[in-house]
Design a protein around this motif. Structure first.
Motif: not given
Length: 414
Positions: A367-375
């Protein structure tokens, strides 16, 4: 016989009072847990203006606790086995309070590190929440027996509701003026967690009454048995937890920037983030009812349906706050479902603690990566369609995993 009957009645009354006090304490802990992190998104614009850091860089603050949870969640179970569940929770609440204060201290200026205390405090908050996230399902399993879904729903609803209030209140609080100057984001982040010391004090009282909570150890000389890390059911629960958490933290981080890009004001964007989380309260409380019916087997797979509608709506009719509400219904119920699975897919509270630690470690590592990928997708494309389509793929994965975890299977059963 009369004396014996009175003794039994007194013991029952004492146990009910003890459980009531514990439930109150767990609720107050839940009030503060998510509030420590949900205020960041609506304040990103202020943080950017105050620190000079890029928006994409500061949005990673939401991922810092997730990384801490991924790294520290397995350690929480090990620490509880060694030092006692109640003692570890006490330390975590003290650390959570310290991290909240440190995060709002005047930042340390240094080349390349203009906001050191902001990042350090956030990291401490993440470590503290890792222990609380893992051990609370074990506390519920140990203390409330057959009422696990109901108690889990109550404190999950409080997590969602009070996290929502924090998102909606931080911006207005930050603009409160005393002496001609606004309070700013630092005081706002502390204010929404004002009852955290009270929660810690109540837990310390319970800790003193109940002891350290060291679980019954295995018989001397017996083998430690199989590990949840090698169990397929545990991996399915962990993956389900990770996918549902991904969507929540993607939207928690980016609803406010999306709303602002649609022309809504900073305070309105905070309210949008609050509405997203408040609707989760409704679905969290409704989940135990759904789990009593014939659809229980299918509930984990059915929950993402509303969010798929919401994502389609965000793409086709952008700017509607209805979509935040539909997505929130899925997020709240999915979190409650995940935590319920961590207790209900275990035969005892020892296994529940191990499953919770393993599942949350795996889940938050993802879950740590999807917010960064989204951005990154938003930055690369310059719009919201591509990142929202990415969110839709996460929901499809949640449906497929829901079909697996909905089966009547238990961890470490052979």
């Amino acid at each position: 016989m009369g004396d014996d009957a009175r003794t039994v009645a007194e013991e029952r009354t004492e146990r009910r009072v003890s459980l009531g006090f514990l439930l109150l304490t767990l609720c107050l802990i839940a009030v503060n847990m998510r509030a420590t992190i949900t205020g960041i998104g609506p304040l990103l614009e202020q943080l950017t203006a105050d620190t000079g850091a890029h928006l994409a860089t500061l949005s990673a603050l939401t991922s810092v606790p997730l990384v801490a949870w991924a790294l520290c969640s397995p350690l929480a179970h090990t620490a509880a086995q060694r030092w006692g569940l109640n003692r570890v929770l006490t330390v975590s609440l003290v650390l959570l309070t310290a991290g909240t204060v440190i995060r709002s201290l005047p930042f340390v200026s240094a080349e390349g590190w203009p906001v050191a205390t902001l990042w350090i405090g956030t990291a401490l908050i993440g470590v503290a929440l890792a222990a609380a996230n893992v051990l609370l399902p074990a506390v519920v399993k140990q203390s409330f027996g057959t009422r696990v879904p109901l108690v889990t729903a109550i404190y999950t609803a409080l997590l969602a509701g009070c996290g929502a209030l924090a998102s909606g209140l931080v911006v207005p609080i930050s603009h409160v003026e005393t002496g001609g100057s606004p309070w700013g984001w630092r005081i706002a982040l502390i204010a929404v967690c004002a009852t955290l010391p009270v929660a810690a004090a109540l837990w310390m009282i319970h800790h003193r009454r109940a002891g350290h909570g060291r679980g019954e150890s295995r018989a001397a000389g017996s083998s430690r048995g199989p590990s949840v890390w090698g169990d397929s059911v545990a991996w399915q629960v962990g993956a389900y937890f990770g996918v549902q958490a991904s969507l929540f933290y993607v939207l928690l981080t980016w609803i406010a920037p999306m709303a602002i890009s649609y022309g809504r004001g900073e305070a309105q964007a905070g309210v949008d983030t609050m509405m997203f989380q408040l609707t989760g309260v409704i679905s969290s409380l409704a989940l135990p009812v759904a789990l009593r019916g014939r659809l229980e087997r299918w509930v984990p797979a059915l929950l993402p349906a509303l969010a798929l509608v919401a994502v389609a709506g965000m793409i086709l009719v952008p700017g509607g706050i209805l979509w935040w509400g539909l997505a929130g219904l899925t997020s709240g119920s999915s979190l409650a479902m995940s935590l319920t699975l961590m207790a209900s897919r275990a035969r005892d509270h020892h296994t529940a603690s191990a499953l919770s630690g393993m599942g949350q470690s795996v889940g938050y590592a993802f879950a740590a990566f999807p917010p960064i990928v989204f951005g990154l997708l938003h930055t690369a494309v310059g719009g919201w369609v591509a990142p929202l389509a990415f969110s839709g793929l996460l929901l499809v994965a949640q449906v497929l995993l829901g079909l697996l975890v909905g089966r009547d299977r238990y961890v470490l059963d052979r």
